[in-house]
Design a protein around this motif. Sequence first.
Motif, PDB file in Angstrom:
ATOM      1  N   VAL A 338      -6.617  37.206  25.577  1.00  0.00           N
ATOM      2  CA  VAL A 338      -7.125  37.236  24.198  1.00  0.00           C
ATOM      3  C   VAL A 338      -8.321  38.172  24.129  1.00  0.00           C
ATOM      4  N   CYS A 339      -8.334  39.094  23.196  1.00  0.00           N
ATOM      5  CA  CYS A 339      -9.541  39.913  23.002  1.00  0.00           C
ATOM      6  C   CYS A 339     -10.442  39.246  21.961  1.00  0.00           C
ATOM      7  N   ALA A 340     -11.530  39.920  21.624  1.00  0.00           N
ATOM      8  CA  ALA A 340     -12.538  39.289  20.760  1.00  0.00           C
ATOM      9  C   ALA A 340     -11.975  38.910  19.386  1.00  0.00           C
ATOM     10  N   GLY A 341     -11.121  39.727  18.829  1.00  0.00           N
ATOM     11  CA  GLY A 341     -10.481  39.400  17.555  1.00  0.00           C
ATOM     12  C   GLY A 341     -11.392  39.523  16.351  1.00  0.00           C
ATOM     13  N   ALA A 344     -15.492  39.282  15.572  1.00  0.00           N
ATOM     14  CA  ALA A 344     -16.271  39.767  16.704  1.00  0.00           C
ATOM     15  C   ALA A 344     -16.049  41.240  16.968  1.00  0.00           C
ATOM     16  N   CYS A 345     -14.956  41.789  16.492  1.00  0.00           N
ATOM     17  CA  CYS A 345     -14.697  43.209  16.721  1.00  0.00           C
ATOM     18  C   CYS A 345     -14.297  43.850  15.398  1.00  0.00           C
ATOM     19  N   ALA A 346     -14.959  44.945  15.081  1.00  0.00           N
ATOM     20  CA  ALA A 346     -14.729  45.605  13.790  1.00  0.00           C
ATOM     21  C   ALA A 346     -13.316  46.155  13.669  1.00  0.00           C
ATOM     22  N   SER A 347     -12.643  46.402  14.780  1.00  0.00           N
ATOM     23  CA  SER A 347     -11.287  46.966  14.729  1.00  0.00           C
ATOM     24  C   SER A 347     -10.213  45.890  14.577  1.00  0.00           C
ATOM     25  N   ALA A 348     -10.588  44.634  14.694  1.00  0.00           N
ATOM     26  CA  ALA A 348      -9.570  43.570  14.799  1.00  0.00           C
ATOM     27  C   ALA A 348      -8.895  43.264  13.467  1.00  0.00           C
ATOM     28  N   LEU A 349      -7.592  43.069  13.546  1.00  0.00           N
ATOM     29  CA  LEU A 349      -6.790  42.666  12.384  1.00  0.00           C
ATOM     30  C   LEU A 349      -6.058  41.364  12.667  1.00  0.00           C
ATOM     31  N   LEU A 375      -2.568  38.435  23.052  1.00  0.00           N
ATOM     32  CA  LEU A 375      -2.907  38.418  21.629  1.00  0.00           C
ATOM     33  C   LEU A 375      -4.033  39.410  21.430  1.00  0.00           C
ATOM     34  N   SER A 376      -3.729  40.467  20.709  1.00  0.00           N
ATOM     35  CA  SER A 376      -4.658  41.591  20.624  1.00  0.00           C
ATOM     36  C   SER A 376      -5.038  41.864  19.175  1.00  0.00           C
ATOM     37  N   GLY A 377      -6.320  42.034  18.930  1.00  0.00           N
ATOM     38  CA  GLY A 377      -6.768  42.298  17.570  1.00  0.00           C
ATOM     39  C   GLY A 377      -6.254  43.617  17.015  1.00  0.00           C
ATOM     40  N   CYS A 378      -5.964  44.561  17.908  1.00  0.00           N
ATOM     41  CA  CYS A 378      -5.421  45.856  17.471  1.00  0.00           C
ATOM     42  C   CYS A 378      -4.645  46.467  18.629  1.00  0.00           C
ATOM     43  N   ALA A 379      -4.151  47.668  18.422  1.00  0.00           N
ATOM     44  CA  ALA A 379      -3.271  48.290  19.422  1.00  0.00           C
ATOM     45  C   ALA A 379      -4.021  48.775  20.659  1.00  0.00           C
ATOM     46  N   LYS A 380      -5.335  48.684  20.659  1.00  0.00           N
ATOM     47  CA  LYS A 380      -6.091  49.162  21.822  1.00  0.00           C
ATOM     48  C   LYS A 380      -5.830  48.283  23.057  1.00  0.00           C
ATOM     49  N   GLY A 381      -5.645  46.977  22.826  1.00  0.00           N
ATOM     50  CA  GLY A 381      -5.251  46.106  23.938  1.00  0.00           C
ATOM     51  C   GLY A 381      -6.320  45.889  24.983  1.00  0.00           C
ATOM     52  N   CYS A 382      -7.568  45.695  24.574  1.00  0.00           N
ATOM     53  CA  CYS A 382      -8.676  45.554  25.539  1.00  0.00           C
ATOM     54  C   CYS A 382      -8.447  44.419  26.551  1.00  0.00           C
ATOM     55  N   ALA A 383      -7.870  43.307  26.108  1.00  0.00           N
ATOM     56  CA  ALA A 383      -7.767  42.146  26.992  1.00  0.00           C
ATOM     57  C   ALA A 383      -6.714  42.332  28.068  1.00  0.00           C
TER      58      ALA A 383
HETATM   59  S1  SF4 Z   1      -8.165  45.172  21.290  1.00  0.00           S
HETATM   60 FE1  SF4 Z   1      -8.918  46.040  19.370  1.00  0.00          FE
HETATM   61  S2  SF4 Z   1      -9.587  44.245  18.225  1.00  0.00           S
HETATM   62 FE2  SF4 Z   1      -9.441  43.616  20.364  1.00  0.00          FE
HETATM   63  S3  SF4 Z   1     -11.507  43.893  21.190  1.00  0.00           S
HETATM   64 FE3  SF4 Z   1     -10.297  45.755  21.643  1.00  0.00          FE
HETATM   65  S4  SF4 Z   1     -10.787  47.143  19.938  1.00  0.00           S
HETATM   66 FE4  SF4 Z   1     -11.384  45.070  19.286  1.00  0.00          FE
END
Ligand code: SF4
Length: 460
Positions: A338-341, A344-349, A375-383
Amino acid sequence: MERKAAHLAMERQPTGNGAMDMRRGACPTLAAPMQTGDGLLVRLRPVRPGFSLSEIVVLATAARRFGNGILEVTARGNLQIRGLFPETVPSLAAAIADAGIEISEGVAVETPPLAGIDPTELADPLALAADLRAAIIAHRPRLVLAPKLSIVIDGGGRLHLGETSADIRLRAVRDGAAILWLLGIAGTDRTAKPIATLTPDDVIPAVLDVLADLARLGCDARGRDLQAESLIETIASGHALRHPAPADIAPLPVGIHDCGRGGPILGLGLAFGQTDAEKLIALVVDLERLGAREIRLAPGHALLVPGLRDADVAKAQAAAFAHGFRISPDDPGNHIAVCAGTGACASALLDTKAAARLFIETAPELLDGSLTLHLSGCAKGCAKPSAATLTILGAPLGYGLVVNGPASAAPNAYIDQKTIQTAVARLGALVRHNKHAGESARSCLTRLGTDATIAAVQQG
Ligand code: SF4
């Protein structure tokens, strides 16, 4: 040398409009924090595999004083401090420097979390890692490399880094009584291209040659851009190139690890990769009372506590549970990245934590440990930068579903935001109704195929 990071942060301030001084894809360091939905974020990579308990208290106290008190351990085992402000980052850097906490800057040279204390490792990689960091810093001309470049030095052992992807990787291999190092590029232990089998003395010159090749290719070049064939020709080792079978997949760090004469190691998971300063300090107080002296950071959003006596491990585990840490390898939350979502993250949807709770409550069949749900807030996939069996990500047109791919892949299907609850329930039901006796969720989904998974979330 390493403590320069603190002073850099004081010299390089974010601009007045909040834009940060960092290249796209760079790592959020003290010198270049990253703007997120809850303020600035810095990622700290300790020089040694862990922090002393007093250092953890300094970091947690600083996270509360200068940020919003939330601390994270990342998928690769780095520490993140969230909710900072442009004016508080220098104070955080000063607190870290004043406490003598050594933070690594530059190329990430990663070693297994139990390096040096795991009696099952083939070789202790810590001295080699320190020498390599120093050689990279001393190299002239200076090596200008991709900000996210990583080098794994894996001495083996219980919690080896075979599944951690790296641009350059070194794996200890036995050759009779001697230990050699297998140099590979671009991938995990399973997927990296082998280049040479090296004596310890030959490792650093060979890695510097590879880094020089990368620098020549450009400041964004990664291991995948290298020509393996030409490296095999130029890095002559005098030893036949070895292709040892990949190590078995390492167990999850959460749980109790029997390290023989190294004593028991307590593995703790951070719920959704996060904790807060109060809980972390409370944990440290209990661990100190029970004789622990350090906490190591582990890939998979986990902490490892060496130095406990057998008789005290259960007490430490109970204390950690009371402070909100995961203690069981069977906890279904261990299998969700799980990323920040949102929030917590401006990019998250996507509200990733709410989605994780939804899966735990509605589709526990998927969380038997055989697969990773991302489960990723966006396509970057940090987690989880690598592929997962199932990924759900926030997208402008709803939630994307990626089957057997990374968050950056084109989604196989989209789920309407209003129907996410029923879609998750249907995914659970798909496995519940079709799983053979003894079959894992992953095998079941593989047998049913991608189309069945897509159909399940798109029904009705
Ligand atoms: S994957 Fe996207 S939404 Fe999640 S922490 Fe990284 S940049 Fe933010």
